[in-house]
Design a protein around this motif. Structure first.
Motif, short mmCIF file in Angstrom:
data_model
loop_
_atom_site.label_atom_id
_atom_site.label_comp_id
_atom_site.label_asym_id
_atom_site.label_seq_id
_atom_site.Cartn_x
_atom_site.Cartn_y
_atom_site.Cartn_z
N HIS A 287 3.91 -44.38 13.16
CA HIS A 287 4.74 -44.02 14.29
C HIS A 287 3.88 -43.83 15.56
CE1 HIS A 287 8.47 -41.40 15.46
NE2 HIS A 287 8.12 -42.23 16.42
N GLU B 291 3.80 -46.00 19.17
CA GLU B 291 3.99 -45.46 20.53
C GLU B 291 2.91 -46.00 21.47
OE1 GLU B 291 6.53 -43.66 21.47
OE2 GLU B 291 7.34 -42.77 19.63
N GLU C 158 5.77 -53.24 28.04
CA GLU C 158 6.39 -52.83 29.30
C GLU C 158 5.36 -52.68 30.43
OE1 GLU C 158 10.07 -50.07 28.58
OE2 GLU C 158 8.52 -49.68 27.08
N GLU D 219 5.28 -42.66 26.63
CA GLU D 219 4.96 -43.25 25.31
C GLU D 219 3.54 -42.83 24.89
OE1 GLU D 219 7.53 -44.21 24.10
OE2 GLU D 219 8.73 -45.37 25.52
N TYR E 231 1.86 -50.89 12.76
CA TYR E 231 2.67 -50.34 13.86
C TYR E 231 3.96 -51.15 13.87
CZ TYR E 231 0.81 -54.41 16.34
OH TYR E 231 0.46 -55.68 16.68
N PHE F 108 6.88 -54.52 18.59
CA PHE F 108 5.97 -54.65 19.73
C PHE F 108 5.11 -55.91 19.68
CE2 PHE F 108 6.94 -50.07 19.33
CZ PHE F 108 7.77 -50.02 20.43
N ILE G 29 14.39 -53.51 26.41
CA ILE G 29 13.57 -52.61 25.58
C ILE G 29 14.12 -51.18 25.69
CG2 ILE G 29 11.29 -51.53 25.32
CD1 ILE G 29 10.01 -54.19 25.89
N VAL H 76 15.42 -51.06 22.19
CA VAL H 76 14.28 -50.56 21.41
C VAL H 76 14.25 -49.03 21.44
CG1 VAL H 76 11.77 -50.61 21.15
CG2 VAL H 76 13.01 -52.70 21.78
N ASN I 276 16.81 -43.66 14.90
CA ASN I 276 15.93 -43.39 13.76
C ASN I 276 15.31 -41.99 13.84
OD1 ASN I 276 12.71 -43.59 13.26
ND2 ASN I 276 13.81 -44.57 11.59
N GLN I 277 15.04 -41.53 15.08
CA GLN I 277 14.23 -40.33 15.23
C GLN I 277 15.03 -39.03 15.31
OE1 GLN I 277 10.65 -42.83 17.30
NE2 GLN I 277 11.55 -41.22 18.50
N MET J 121 13.63 -53.16 13.33
CA MET J 121 12.86 -51.92 13.49
C MET J 121 13.17 -50.90 12.40
SD MET J 121 13.04 -51.05 17.52
CE MET J 121 12.14 -49.50 17.45
N PHE J 122 14.41 -50.94 11.88
CA PHE J 122 14.81 -49.93 10.89
C PHE J 122 14.18 -50.16 9.52
CE2 PHE J 122 17.95 -49.85 14.23
CZ PHE J 122 18.12 -48.49 14.42
N SER K 263 13.22 -51.39 0.14
CA SER K 263 12.44 -50.35 0.83
C SER K 263 11.63 -49.54 -0.20
CB SER K 263 13.39 -49.44 1.62
OG SER K 263 12.71 -48.29 2.05
N1 FAQ Z 1 7.53 -52.54 11.49
O1 FAQ Z 1 9.61 -48.58 2.42
P1 FAQ Z 1 9.87 -48.84 3.85
C1 FAQ Z 1 9.31 -46.55 19.35
C2 FAQ Z 1 6.78 -51.08 6.68
S1 FAQ Z 1 8.69 -45.90 17.94
C3 FAQ Z 1 6.38 -52.48 10.79
O2 FAQ Z 1 11.29 -48.93 4.27
P2 FAQ Z 1 9.55 -46.34 5.27
C4 FAQ Z 1 9.17 -45.81 20.63
C5 FAQ Z 1 6.62 -49.66 6.15
O3 FAQ Z 1 5.72 -48.93 6.94
C6 FAQ Z 1 8.94 -47.15 16.69
N2 FAQ Z 1 6.33 -52.04 9.52
O4 FAQ Z 1 9.07 -47.76 4.73
C7 FAQ Z 1 8.92 -46.72 21.73
C8 FAQ Z 1 6.10 -49.92 4.77
O5 FAQ Z 1 4.75 -50.34 4.84
P3 FAQ Z 1 3.53 -49.52 4.11
C9 FAQ Z 1 8.35 -46.74 15.43
C10 FAQ Z 1 7.49 -51.63 8.97
O6 FAQ Z 1 8.38 -45.68 5.85
C11 FAQ Z 1 9.96 -47.39 22.34
C12 FAQ Z 1 6.88 -51.16 4.36
O7 FAQ Z 1 7.26 -51.82 5.57
N3 FAQ Z 1 9.15 -45.72 14.80
O8 FAQ Z 1 9.84 -47.59 19.23
C13 FAQ Z 1 8.69 -51.63 9.66
O9 FAQ Z 1 10.33 -45.62 4.23
C14 FAQ Z 1 9.72 -48.27 23.40
C15 FAQ Z 1 8.10 -50.82 3.51
O10 FAQ Z 1 9.12 -50.17 4.30
C16 FAQ Z 1 8.75 -45.09 13.71
O11 FAQ Z 1 7.67 -45.34 13.20
C17 FAQ Z 1 8.69 -52.11 10.98
N4 FAQ Z 1 9.80 -52.17 11.72
O12 FAQ Z 1 10.60 -46.71 6.44
C18 FAQ Z 1 7.64 -46.91 22.18
C19 FAQ Z 1 9.69 -44.04 13.17
N5 FAQ Z 1 9.65 -51.17 8.84
O13 FAQ Z 1 3.43 -48.22 4.83
C20 FAQ Z 1 7.39 -47.78 23.23
C21 FAQ Z 1 9.16 -43.34 11.96
C22 FAQ Z 1 9.06 -50.89 7.66
O14 FAQ Z 1 3.94 -49.36 2.68
C23 FAQ Z 1 8.43 -48.46 23.87
N6 FAQ Z 1 9.13 -44.20 10.82
N7 FAQ Z 1 7.75 -51.17 7.75
O15 FAQ Z 1 2.33 -50.39 4.30
C24 FAQ Z 1 10.18 -44.38 9.97
O16 FAQ Z 1 11.27 -43.85 10.17
C25 FAQ Z 1 9.95 -45.22 8.76
O17 FAQ Z 1 8.57 -45.30 8.52
C26 FAQ Z 1 10.55 -46.66 8.86
C27 FAQ Z 1 10.19 -47.43 7.58
C28 FAQ Z 1 12.07 -46.57 8.95
C29 FAQ Z 1 10.00 -47.41 10.06
#
Ligand code: FAQ
Length: 320
Positions: free
Chosen positions: A46, A50, A57, A80, A112, A116, A129, A133, A140-141, A202-203, A210
């Motif tokens: 996470h 960030e 952007e 961010e 990450y 992005f 975005i 995004v 999610n958060q 992203m989810f 999962s």
């Molecule tokens: N991208 O078993 P799950 C933002 C990976 S912040 C890359 O479902 P989990 C702000 C996952 O890590 C955006 N990898 O995993 C902003 C795991 O890999 P690993 C970030 C992904 O943890 C806005 C594998 O796939 N937010 O945007 C992704 O239960 C604008 C299996 O997946 C967070 O990080 C992906 N999309 O659920 C900034 C929120 N999805 O570790 C700038 C917190 C999955 O085994 C500009 N995180 N993977 O190698 C979460 O809620 C959770 O970690 C999930 C994934 C929902 C992301």
């Protein structure tokens, strides 16, 4: 939470009871090693998202169309960076260090967010975005504000407040373009067409694939599954797209009366996995830029460490 249950004498039982009672686990509480490792994994990913997320952007700061837009965008990109810092601090309470986490990011050992790794081709991408995004990030958060681990949950409260402003500025930017000239409207539509599907990715993978969801939900790190949150996001976006006068690029998108949700078309998971493997449009660019920024900042870290050392020495002398 106390660290020892008088009735069972078992640390694990105390931990389980605290989670079951919706109490917070704090840094000095006993916790299973796997819980600690999973939190470090998620919080680090996470935090990395960030700070890498600043790049797409920031690409438009010098070309923002007005002073007002520039000021808003600069504030957002700085927010961010701040989110990254709260999150690295939260991860540090679990016994890891920021250096170690950054090293893992730079060497590709920690992920990450996939989102992005897509390019920001036009000014309208800044709006897309913000709306999509940041909108997905909030969806999610907000539940993470109730995460069982105290420092992460508390960081999320502030992050979500700031993300709401980010989402609103993106929506307002797109609305302005959508109601502008024909070319501006087309630019807004094109941006939404490109960002919609990656935002749904992203989810994370579908629930059936999962790896971490079941355990993370049992520990109340995650409160909802990936598919539940993705559906919630789609349901929120459909009426907003209508108000914007823009369409979402999915011919299968329609209200399902029986489910009380919108049905939507299949997500291209092959693309998602390619991006995770490092083959997205901008993976190389993002990580190269990040490594460079880290090297460029070496003198700041050295100066801060020297200053802290000097301060410690002075305090030591005063105390002697
Ligand atoms: N991208 O078993 P799950 C933002 C990976 S912040 C890359 O479902 P989990 C702000 C996952 O890590 C955006 N990898 O995993 C902003 C795991 O890999 P690993 C970030 C992904 O943890 C806005 C594998 O796939 N937010 O945007 C992704 O239960 C604008 C299996 O997946 C967070 O990080 C992906 N999309 O659920 C900034 C929120 N999805 O570790 C700038 C917190 C999955 O085994 C500009 N995180 N993977 O190698 C979460 O809620 C959770 O970690 C999930 C994934 C929902 C992301």
């Amino acid at each position: 939470m106390t660290t020892m249950a008088p009735d069972t004498g078992s640390y694990e039982a105390v931990f389980d009871a605290a989670v079951a009672a919706d109490e917070r686990i704090e840094p000095r509480d006993w916790m299973p090693d796997a819980y600690r490792a999973s939190l470090v994994r998620q919080i680090a990913q996470h935090a990395h998202s960030e700070i890498i997320g600043m790049q797409p952007e920031a690409n438009w700061i010098t070309r923002a169309p007005s002073l007002r837009r520039k000021a808003i965008l600069m504030a957002k990109v700085q927010d961010e960076a701040g989110h990254g810092l709260y999150l690295y601090s939260a991860a540090e309470t679990l016994g890891t260090s920021r250096d170690e986490l950054l090293d893992k990011l730079h060497s590709g050992r920690q992920k990450y967010s996939s989102i992005f790794n897509y390019p920001t081709l036009t000014w309208a991408d800044v709006g897309a975005i913000g709306w999509l995004v940041d909108g997905a990030a909030i969806t999610n958060q907000v539940p993470l504000c109730r995460c069982s681990y105290g420092p992460y949950a508390r960081a999320m409260v502030r992050v979500c407040k700031e993300e709401s402003f980010h989402q609103r500025q993106g929506y307002e930017l797109l609305l302005t373009l959508s109601r502008g000239t024909e070319a501006q409207h087309a630019m807004a539509q094109d941006a939404v067409d490109r960002w919609w599907w990656p935002s749904l990715m992203m989810f994370g993978p579908p629930d059936g694939e999962s790896a971490h969801s079941a355990q993370s939900m049992a520990w109340k790190i995650k409160r909802h599954s990936n598919d539940e949150l993705r559906q919630r996001f789609v349901d929120i976006c459909v009426p907003q797209a209508e108000s914007l006068g823009l369409t979402l690029p999915d011919p299968d998108l329609r209200w399902n009366e029986e489910r009380g949700h919108h049905d939507f078309g299949p997500i291209d998971w092959a693309e998602f996995h390619e991006v995770l493997r490092g083959n997205g449009p901008c993976n190389d660019q993002r990580i190269t830029r990040r490594r460079q920024a880290h090297e460029d900042g070496a003198w700041v870290r050295e100066a801060a460490a020297a200053y802290a050392g000097k301060h410690r020495d002075t305090q030591g002398e005063a105390g002697a």
